[in-house]
Design a protein around this motif. Sequence first.
Motif, short mmCIF file in Angstrom:
data_model
loop_
_atom_site.label_atom_id
_atom_site.label_comp_id
_atom_site.label_asym_id
_atom_site.label_seq_id
_atom_site.Cartn_x
_atom_site.Cartn_y
_atom_site.Cartn_z
N LEU A 1 39.46 46.31 40.36
CA LEU A 1 39.57 47.64 39.76
C LEU A 1 38.49 47.80 38.70
O LEU A 1 38.24 46.88 37.93
N PRO A 2 37.87 48.98 38.64
CA PRO A 2 37.01 49.24 37.50
C PRO A 2 37.89 49.43 36.26
O PRO A 2 39.00 49.95 36.36
N VAL A 3 37.40 48.98 35.12
CA VAL A 3 38.13 49.10 33.86
C VAL A 3 37.39 50.12 33.00
O VAL A 3 36.17 50.01 32.81
N LEU A 4 38.15 51.10 32.50
CA LEU A 4 37.55 52.20 31.74
C LEU A 4 37.99 52.19 30.28
O LEU A 4 39.11 51.79 29.97
N ARG A 5 37.08 52.63 29.43
CA ARG A 5 37.40 52.92 28.02
C ARG A 5 36.86 54.32 27.76
O ARG A 5 35.66 54.56 27.91
N ASP A 6 37.76 55.23 27.44
CA ASP A 6 37.38 56.63 27.20
C ASP A 6 36.57 57.20 28.37
O ASP A 6 35.60 57.93 28.18
N GLU B 1 40.73 39.84 41.39
CA GLU B 1 41.68 38.77 41.69
C GLU B 1 41.22 37.47 41.04
O GLU B 1 42.03 36.71 40.51
N ARG B 2 39.93 37.22 41.08
CA ARG B 2 39.39 35.99 40.49
C ARG B 2 39.66 35.92 38.99
O ARG B 2 40.04 34.87 38.47
N ASP B 3 39.46 37.04 38.31
CA ASP B 3 39.72 37.06 36.86
C ASP B 3 41.17 36.68 36.57
O ASP B 3 41.44 35.93 35.65
N VAL B 4 42.09 37.22 37.37
CA VAL B 4 43.52 36.95 37.17
C VAL B 4 43.81 35.47 37.44
O VAL B 4 44.49 34.81 36.65
N ILE B 5 43.27 34.94 38.51
CA ILE B 5 43.51 33.53 38.86
C ILE B 5 42.97 32.61 37.77
O ILE B 5 43.64 31.66 37.36
N TYR B 6 41.75 32.88 37.30
CA TYR B 6 41.18 32.04 36.24
C TYR B 6 42.03 32.09 34.98
O TYR B 6 42.25 31.07 34.33
N CYS B 7 42.53 33.27 34.63
CA CYS B 7 43.36 33.42 33.44
C CYS B 7 44.70 32.70 33.62
O CYS B 7 45.16 32.02 32.69
N LEU B 8 45.30 32.85 34.79
CA LEU B 8 46.57 32.15 35.05
C LEU B 8 46.38 30.64 34.96
O LEU B 8 47.24 29.93 34.42
N GLY B 9 45.26 30.17 35.50
CA GLY B 9 44.98 28.74 35.43
C GLY B 9 44.80 28.25 34.01
O GLY B 9 45.17 27.12 33.67
N ASP B 10 44.26 29.11 33.17
CA ASP B 10 43.98 28.75 31.77
C ASP B 10 45.18 28.97 30.85
O ASP B 10 45.51 28.12 30.02
N LYS B 11 45.86 30.11 30.98
CA LYS B 11 46.90 30.50 30.04
C LYS B 11 48.31 30.52 30.63
O LYS B 11 49.27 30.78 29.90
N MET C 1 38.80 40.74 31.76
CA MET C 1 37.90 41.39 32.71
C MET C 1 36.50 40.79 32.67
O MET C 1 36.10 40.15 31.70
N THR C 2 35.78 41.01 33.75
CA THR C 2 34.37 40.67 33.80
C THR C 2 33.61 41.83 33.17
O THR C 2 33.77 42.98 33.60
N SER C 3 32.84 41.51 32.14
CA SER C 3 32.16 42.56 31.40
C SER C 3 30.82 42.03 30.89
O SER C 3 30.73 40.85 30.56
N PRO C 4 29.81 42.84 30.82
CA PRO C 4 29.78 44.25 31.21
C PRO C 4 29.73 44.38 32.73
O PRO C 4 29.29 43.47 33.44
N ALA C 5 30.19 45.52 33.21
CA ALA C 5 30.16 45.78 34.65
C ALA C 5 28.72 46.06 35.09
O ALA C 5 28.00 46.80 34.41
#
Length: 143
Positions: free
Chosen positions: A39-44, A53-63, A76-80
Amino acid sequence: MNIASIIAQRGASDIIACDVSTPVAEAVRILAARRIGALPVLRDGAVVGIISERDVIYCLGDKGAACLDLPVEQIMTSPAVTVEPATSIDEALAMMTRRRFRHFPVVEDGTLVAFISIGDLVKRKIDEVQHEAEALRNYIQAV
Protein backbone atom coordinates in the motif's frame (compact mmCIF):
# COMPACT_ATOMS: atom_id res chain seq x y z
CA MET A 1 4.94 2.27 -24.00
CA ASN A 2 4.76 4.15 -20.76
CA ILE A 3 3.07 3.97 -17.37
CA ALA A 4 0.23 6.18 -18.64
CA SER A 5 -0.77 3.39 -21.04
CA ILE A 6 -1.23 1.00 -18.10
CA ILE A 7 -3.28 3.56 -16.21
CA ALA A 8 -5.46 4.24 -19.27
CA GLN A 9 -6.06 0.53 -19.85
CA ARG A 10 -7.21 0.07 -16.25
CA GLY A 11 -9.70 2.91 -16.47
CA ALA A 12 -10.82 4.88 -13.45
CA SER A 13 -10.26 3.07 -10.22
CA ASP A 14 -9.87 3.99 -6.61
CA ILE A 15 -6.35 3.84 -5.25
CA ILE A 16 -6.11 1.80 -2.08
CA ALA A 17 -3.78 3.60 0.33
CA CYS A 18 -3.35 4.24 4.03
CA ASP A 19 -2.34 7.14 6.23
CA VAL A 20 0.91 7.27 8.23
CA SER A 21 -1.13 6.87 11.43
CA THR A 22 -2.90 3.68 10.31
CA PRO A 23 -2.11 0.81 12.72
CA VAL A 24 -0.10 -2.00 11.14
CA ALA A 25 -2.91 -4.44 12.04
CA GLU A 26 -5.36 -2.40 9.92
CA ALA A 27 -2.91 -2.26 7.01
CA VAL A 28 -2.53 -6.04 7.23
CA ARG A 29 -6.34 -6.41 7.11
CA ILE A 30 -6.45 -4.26 3.98
CA LEU A 31 -3.65 -6.21 2.31
CA ALA A 32 -5.36 -9.52 3.11
CA ALA A 33 -8.89 -8.43 2.19
CA ARG A 34 -7.76 -6.96 -1.15
CA ARG A 35 -5.22 -9.74 -1.81
CA ILE A 36 -2.49 -7.20 -2.54
CA GLY A 37 1.15 -7.01 -1.50
CA ALA A 38 1.66 -3.34 -0.69
CA LEU A 39 0.00 0.00 0.00
CA PRO A 40 1.19 3.53 -0.61
CA VAL A 41 1.39 5.47 2.66
CA LEU A 42 0.17 9.06 2.64
CA ARG A 43 0.67 12.09 4.85
CA ASP A 44 -1.68 14.97 4.04
CA GLY A 45 -2.31 13.41 0.63
CA ALA A 46 1.37 13.11 -0.33
CA VAL A 47 3.14 9.77 -0.76
CA VAL A 48 5.75 9.35 1.97
CA GLY A 49 6.33 5.61 1.89
CA ILE A 50 5.10 2.13 1.09
CA ILE A 51 4.10 -0.62 3.48
CA SER A 52 4.54 -4.09 2.06
CA GLU A 53 4.21 -7.66 3.24
CA ARG A 54 7.97 -7.68 3.68
CA ASP A 55 7.88 -4.69 6.01
CA VAL A 56 5.29 -6.45 8.18
CA ILE A 57 7.25 -9.72 8.26
CA TYR A 58 10.50 -7.97 9.19
CA CYS A 59 8.74 -6.05 11.98
CA LEU A 60 7.02 -9.18 13.31
CA GLY A 61 10.37 -10.95 13.33
CA ASP A 62 11.93 -8.08 15.25
CA LYS A 63 9.15 -6.95 17.61
CA GLY A 64 6.67 -9.82 17.64
CA ALA A 65 2.94 -9.16 17.92
CA ALA A 66 3.57 -5.68 19.37
CA CYS A 67 4.37 -4.67 15.80
CA LEU A 68 0.66 -4.80 14.93
CA ASP A 69 -0.11 -1.87 17.24
CA LEU A 70 2.48 0.46 15.70
CA PRO A 71 1.52 3.09 13.12
CA VAL A 72 2.64 2.13 9.61
CA GLU A 73 4.91 5.17 9.62
CA GLN A 74 7.26 3.31 11.97
CA ILE A 75 7.75 0.29 9.72
CA MET A 76 7.14 1.54 6.17
CA THR A 77 9.79 1.73 3.50
CA SER A 78 10.57 5.39 3.10
CA PRO A 79 11.08 7.50 1.14
CA ALA A 80 8.94 5.98 -1.58
CA VAL A 81 10.53 5.73 -4.99
CA THR A 82 7.92 7.07 -7.40
CA VAL A 83 7.46 7.27 -11.14
CA GLU A 84 5.48 9.59 -13.37
CA PRO A 85 2.93 8.54 -15.98
CA ALA A 86 5.45 9.44 -18.72
CA THR A 87 8.03 6.95 -17.37
CA SER A 88 8.65 4.17 -19.88
CA ILE A 89 7.75 0.63 -18.93
CA ASP A 90 11.31 -0.48 -19.67
CA GLU A 91 12.72 2.21 -17.38
CA ALA A 92 10.29 1.27 -14.59
CA LEU A 93 11.16 -2.44 -14.93
CA ALA A 94 14.87 -1.62 -14.83
CA MET A 95 14.41 0.46 -11.66
CA MET A 96 12.42 -2.31 -10.00
CA THR A 97 15.05 -4.88 -10.89
CA ARG A 98 17.96 -2.70 -9.79
CA ARG A 99 16.34 -1.59 -6.53
CA ARG A 100 14.70 -4.99 -5.82
CA PHE A 101 11.15 -3.86 -5.20
CA ARG A 102 7.80 -4.69 -6.76
CA HIS A 103 5.56 -1.62 -6.44
CA PHE A 104 5.56 2.00 -7.62
CA PRO A 105 3.39 4.89 -6.62
CA VAL A 106 2.68 6.88 -9.77
CA VAL A 107 2.78 10.59 -8.99
CA GLU A 108 1.88 13.53 -11.19
CA ASP A 109 2.32 17.10 -9.96
CA GLY A 110 2.77 15.79 -6.42
CA THR A 111 -0.50 13.82 -6.48
CA LEU A 112 -0.82 10.03 -6.32
CA VAL A 113 -2.57 8.98 -9.55
CA ALA A 114 -1.98 5.21 -9.50
CA PHE A 115 -0.14 2.39 -7.76
CA ILE A 116 1.37 -0.24 -10.05
CA SER A 117 3.11 -3.54 -9.51
CA ILE A 118 5.76 -5.43 -11.37
CA GLY A 119 2.93 -7.72 -12.51
CA ASP A 120 1.26 -4.77 -14.26
CA LEU A 121 4.49 -3.94 -16.07
CA VAL A 122 5.27 -7.53 -17.07
CA LYS A 123 1.72 -8.07 -18.34
CA ARG A 124 1.99 -4.96 -20.50
CA LYS A 125 5.37 -6.09 -21.90
CA ILE A 126 3.99 -9.56 -22.70
CA ASP A 127 0.99 -8.00 -24.45
CA GLU A 128 3.36 -5.80 -26.46
CA VAL A 129 5.55 -8.74 -27.50
CA GLN A 130 2.51 -10.82 -28.47
CA HIS A 131 1.13 -7.95 -30.55
CA GLU A 132 4.48 -7.51 -32.33
CA ALA A 133 4.76 -11.26 -32.97
CA GLU A 134 1.25 -11.32 -34.46
CA ALA A 135 2.08 -8.35 -36.68
CA LEU A 136 5.24 -10.09 -37.90
CA ARG A 137 3.32 -13.32 -38.61
CA ASN A 138 0.73 -11.38 -40.60
CA TYR A 139 3.47 -9.55 -42.53
CA ILE A 140 5.31 -12.79 -43.36
CA GLN A 141 2.10 -14.49 -44.50
CA ALA A 142 1.23 -11.50 -46.70
CA VAL A 143 4.61 -11.48 -48.47
